[in-house]
Design a protein around this motif. Sequence first.
Motif, short mmCIF file in Angstrom:
data_model
loop_
_atom_site.label_atom_id
_atom_site.label_comp_id
_atom_site.label_asym_id
_atom_site.label_seq_id
_atom_site.Cartn_x
_atom_site.Cartn_y
_atom_site.Cartn_z
N MET A 44 0.83 -1.21 0.00
CA MET A 44 0.00 0.00 0.00
C MET A 44 0.86 1.25 0.00
O MET A 44 0.59 2.22 -0.71
CB MET A 44 -0.90 0.02 1.25
CG MET A 44 -2.06 -0.94 1.20
SD MET A 44 -3.22 -0.61 -0.14
CE MET A 44 -4.13 0.76 0.54
N ILE A 45 1.93 1.22 0.80
CA ILE A 45 2.80 2.40 0.89
C ILE A 45 3.54 2.61 -0.42
O ILE A 45 3.68 3.73 -0.92
CB ILE A 45 3.81 2.24 2.06
CG1 ILE A 45 3.06 2.22 3.38
CG2 ILE A 45 4.85 3.35 2.04
CD1 ILE A 45 3.91 1.80 4.56
N ARG A 46 4.00 1.51 -0.98
CA ARG A 46 4.85 1.59 -2.16
C ARG A 46 4.06 1.79 -3.45
O ARG A 46 4.62 2.08 -4.49
CB ARG A 46 5.68 0.31 -2.27
CG ARG A 46 7.16 0.54 -2.29
CD ARG A 46 7.84 -0.74 -2.60
NE ARG A 46 7.03 -1.53 -3.55
CZ ARG A 46 7.37 -2.74 -3.95
NH1 ARG A 46 8.46 -3.29 -3.50
NH2 ARG A 46 6.61 -3.40 -4.80
N GLY A 133 -3.36 -14.05 2.55
CA GLY A 133 -2.69 -13.60 1.34
C GLY A 133 -3.72 -13.26 0.27
O GLY A 133 -3.67 -12.19 -0.36
N ILE A 134 -4.69 -14.16 0.08
CA ILE A 134 -5.73 -13.91 -0.92
C ILE A 134 -6.54 -12.68 -0.55
O ILE A 134 -6.79 -11.80 -1.38
CB ILE A 134 -6.66 -15.15 -1.03
CG1 ILE A 134 -5.90 -16.34 -1.59
CG2 ILE A 134 -7.87 -14.83 -1.91
CD1 ILE A 134 -6.61 -17.65 -1.42
N LEU A 135 -6.89 -12.60 0.74
CA LEU A 135 -7.72 -11.48 1.20
C LEU A 135 -7.02 -10.14 0.94
O LEU A 135 -7.60 -9.23 0.35
CB LEU A 135 -8.00 -11.65 2.69
CG LEU A 135 -8.85 -10.54 3.31
CD1 LEU A 135 -10.28 -10.64 2.81
CD2 LEU A 135 -8.83 -10.63 4.84
N PHE A 136 -5.76 -10.06 1.37
CA PHE A 136 -5.05 -8.78 1.22
C PHE A 136 -4.75 -8.49 -0.25
O PHE A 136 -4.78 -7.34 -0.68
CB PHE A 136 -3.77 -8.77 2.05
CG PHE A 136 -4.04 -8.58 3.51
CD1 PHE A 136 -4.75 -7.47 3.95
CD2 PHE A 136 -3.60 -9.50 4.44
CE1 PHE A 136 -5.01 -7.28 5.29
CE2 PHE A 136 -3.87 -9.33 5.79
CZ PHE A 136 -4.57 -8.22 6.21
N THR A 141 -6.36 -5.28 -5.09
CA THR A 141 -6.92 -5.13 -6.43
C THR A 141 -7.95 -4.00 -6.47
O THR A 141 -8.12 -3.35 -7.49
CB THR A 141 -7.64 -6.41 -6.93
OG1 THR A 141 -8.71 -6.70 -6.01
CG2 THR A 141 -6.72 -7.59 -7.03
N ILE A 142 -8.63 -3.74 -5.32
CA ILE A 142 -9.64 -2.68 -5.36
C ILE A 142 -9.09 -1.35 -4.85
O ILE A 142 -9.72 -0.33 -5.02
CB ILE A 142 -10.92 -3.07 -4.59
CG1 ILE A 142 -10.55 -3.54 -3.18
CG2 ILE A 142 -11.71 -4.13 -5.33
CD1 ILE A 142 -11.76 -3.83 -2.33
N SER A 143 -7.90 -1.39 -4.23
CA SER A 143 -7.44 -0.12 -3.66
C SER A 143 -6.27 0.51 -4.42
O SER A 143 -6.03 1.69 -4.28
CB SER A 143 -7.08 -0.30 -2.19
OG SER A 143 -6.20 -1.38 -2.04
N ILE A 144 -5.52 -0.26 -5.19
CA ILE A 144 -4.45 0.36 -5.97
C ILE A 144 -4.58 -0.05 -7.43
O ILE A 144 -5.30 -0.99 -7.76
CB ILE A 144 -3.04 -0.02 -5.46
CG1 ILE A 144 -2.81 -1.54 -5.58
CG2 ILE A 144 -2.83 0.44 -4.03
CD1 ILE A 144 -1.37 -1.94 -5.44
#
Lengths: 741, 282
Positions: A44-46, A133-136, A141-144
């Motif tokens: 998320m940060i990167r 892993g799948i969840l994150f 996929t929806i946030s970046i």
Amino acid sequence: MENLISNFITAFRAEHIKIKGRGIYLLSAILGMISPIIFFIVAMIRASDEIKDALPYNHYLDFIKGNLTPFVYFFFPLLIIMTASRITQLDHKNGGWKLMETQPVQKLSIYFSKFSVVLIANLISILFLVVFGILFAWILTISINLPDAATTDFPFVDLIQIITRVFVASLLVTALQYVISVLISSFIWSIVIGFLALLLTLFTSPFNITLDWNPYQILANISAYKNGSDLGYWFIFTEYVGVICSVMLLYVGFQWYKFKNIRLAFLHKTSKLVKLVLVIGVSAGLLYYVLTPNQMPDYKSTILSGRIESDMDFKNVYLIDKITEDTVIVIPINNGYFHHQFKKDVLLDYYSLALDDKIRSTIFFGKGDSIFVESRFFNKTVEFIIKGTRLAENQMRSRGEKGWSSISYNLEHNNNLEKVDEFSKNLYEEWEEKNDKEIAFRTVDNYIPKSDFSERRKKLLAITYLNYWSEFSRKRKALYPNEKTNETPEIENLKSKVSLVDESLLSSKEYFKYVSLQLTKDNTQDIDANTKSIEAISKLPKGTFKDKMLYKQMIKSLNEASNTGERNDLVAQYNDQFSNIKYRGKVARNKLVIENLSKGNAAPYFEGVTLDGGKVSLSDLTGKYVIIDVWATWCGPCVLQSSHFEKYALKYKKENIHFMALSIDKRKDNWFIDAKSKSKTVLQLLATDSPLFEKDYSVRSIPRFILIDPKGDFVNSKMPFPSETSFEILLRKALNLPDEV
Amino acid sequence: MDNISIHVPKGSIYGYLGPNGAGKSTTMNLLTGIIPEQSNAIKLFDKPLQEQLPHAFSKIGSLVESPALYLHLSGFDNLKYIARLQQIDEGRISEVLELVDLTKDGKRKAKQYSFGMKQRLAIAMALLSEPELLLLDEPVNGLDPNGIIEIRKLLIRLNQEKGVTIFISSHLLAEIEKMCTHVGIIDHGKLIFEGTMMELSGKATICKIQITLSSAKDWIDILGNDSDQVTYINDNQISLHLDNRDSIPGLIKKLIEQGAEIYEVKILDGLEEWFMNIIEEN
């Protein structure tokens, strides 16, 4: 048997009453979740909108595979050590072993019900890793913005494989920690042993040392070989090693536990000793079978085939001789596949494999091989995976493992030139050491190269070291003209390994150098090395070996000749020495290209499109110097050089010179996106007819830098790379600028 | 261990005595299979022990290392664990909790229990399967006098109400003499006595008693005829040695006939001293 199972289930269910409130499974879940959480935060940060070029990959699988390294190197082993210790301490601390043993349950049930709890804890941890892993990955996929290359279909089978592989690979670590934890009531020892073995893996991995017997290494191999077997097996061989050793270890551990000491467990009765010997014997046999390296058998015919996945269209695959640049065979591509069965024998050697005339890779094969090339070319990124009977050979090559050499370093810095015996001794030792390393290479499925390849590698290694020796002798001759540098027995030993007429080694520059040095070593005439070499080669007996040697030397001499007269003399003197007349034509063509591209000759005409759609040709730019950076969006090294090139473009923009970046891309959209983001001080062009340009300018590799004078004549058709200082020196010289202080 | 054969009659409370290091714990560990047997030499109910383990434990309750409990679990959960292993209905748990008087403390964690409560819980765990035989290794070791009395009462009740045969090991005769019906004495790996309590006291050669009576001084000389070691303690008490217990009623009768006012007759260290004697003799 049925009794045994119900007895086991009773013990297993009872065990779960006992672990109540201990958080055994909770810890598994937490340690499983940690890596995905950290990865998610970092992702998320990167996250940026920068478009990175990559081959298509599955986003979920990529995310989870990324998590595997911290998991198998640290969190998972940590969990296993802790779980095994905690589950056994429960009984060590409270006198539980005696309590259990005075209940109507078999010791077998007691022992393995507790072991099962550890296994379940493992499984929970792996499942949490994958599920989170799948969840994150999904949240990502929806946030970046994912790169275009990422696909998001659900990789069900791959995930099942990852789960089973990690579980199986962790068996031996689990068995080891469990057996120790049961036998030693102090928890310190199991933890000390566990952490030492874990650290051993962490410390050996940077040195490329793999200890197959270390249980923690078997687990760590999950990270080293995330994609698993090359040959399509579900597990890799060290995982089988782990299973065999686990069974053996659990047998010994259980008997030891059951009878409380080694003597009673194994030595007290003959039948027990026999059983132990049997278990160890069978395990050792299986281990021997699994650990013995395999070699691919020869194939009945010689086949070159493969598959191409790409967003570009390719028509043909070219197999190109590395020495003569001759096309050996053209194989048409049908629906992304190609296949060719050779009628004639193929010399065992390295060849270039080209997709049309764009992308090249090197491949090693010869008679009796069946090769399958999997190539992928997407988003300017290319990947070649060479499978089939030369799997290990081609993998070994791509590892690029030559490594650091103290001999080479000392030679370069003229150290120890006075000590002949010491130098020779060190040289031989280093050669032996590297030789041993060569032998150690194995593929993930425990395949080693065929013997012919290992022999070849050994020879080439000997040649490299013999060339060091020649360099050493040469330097000594200059420094100590009165002292003789006699060959030591070690050097003679090395020499005896190498033939002076081995045609299959000629693709190696080192071998060519070695042969020509050997041929000319007694020539004390005061002439240059090229002349000496070509004279010696011309005295070789006629045949393909001489032809190839002569051809290589001719091209070298022609390239290094200072003027047309010299080149004419060379061709006149030696061209009729070729037995195969095709070489004569090739030499003549090469000479023509060299002539055309040499200083003072007119640079051939070409034209290109600018970013705003206009047309610019070379003749439009006469009156000023022109320096051209030939590049393409799919070429990695080009990007690196471009930044240096742009730096000079800014520095010299007031001078009498145009800086031009000429792309030979096929796809205009790719070029447009990349060129748009480049420096405006450089004139961005896309070659209108790139094949013609490549032919006229003899572009065999990019990046390539060409300097043309204001009249349109070559100053230098092959400038050094801008990353090198000589680039600027030559540039300033051409522009008549004084040397910088 | 040297060819030991122990006979525990059904329904008895059998005291297995011996000084520390005599082999009591070894016997217990061998009987329960905790120490694996080297050959099939141990027989239980006339059948090799090896063949009966571990199923025999559904008929035998044992408390070998005291107290083997899971301290992080409640008393109830400890019992539930055993119930699961023994495949006993969980309804039994409240019964045994009541039996050992822990009903109120069932929900508390075992680590909060006092030593006596832990011991009672351990016994409850051994009793859960309603065993025919209860093997207890030093069950009162380390308990305070109250605790000892509680356990003793519990065991006697079990024996009398439930008919459980109890086998107790101890190195202190005094601890168990009050409840045992049978005794076996072991020393240096040998069984040197086995029989009922009565038989044991019959074997005893010395009996020291203390008599409380008025004007003690006057009786010293009179008693001197019956015993060689008459000791004056205070104005009201004297002690003396008799050959055996059986001489007590005769002596008392004689004293009363001679007009003595006797308030109390107490046997001092009787069995304990015989026990020590027997061991020393061997």
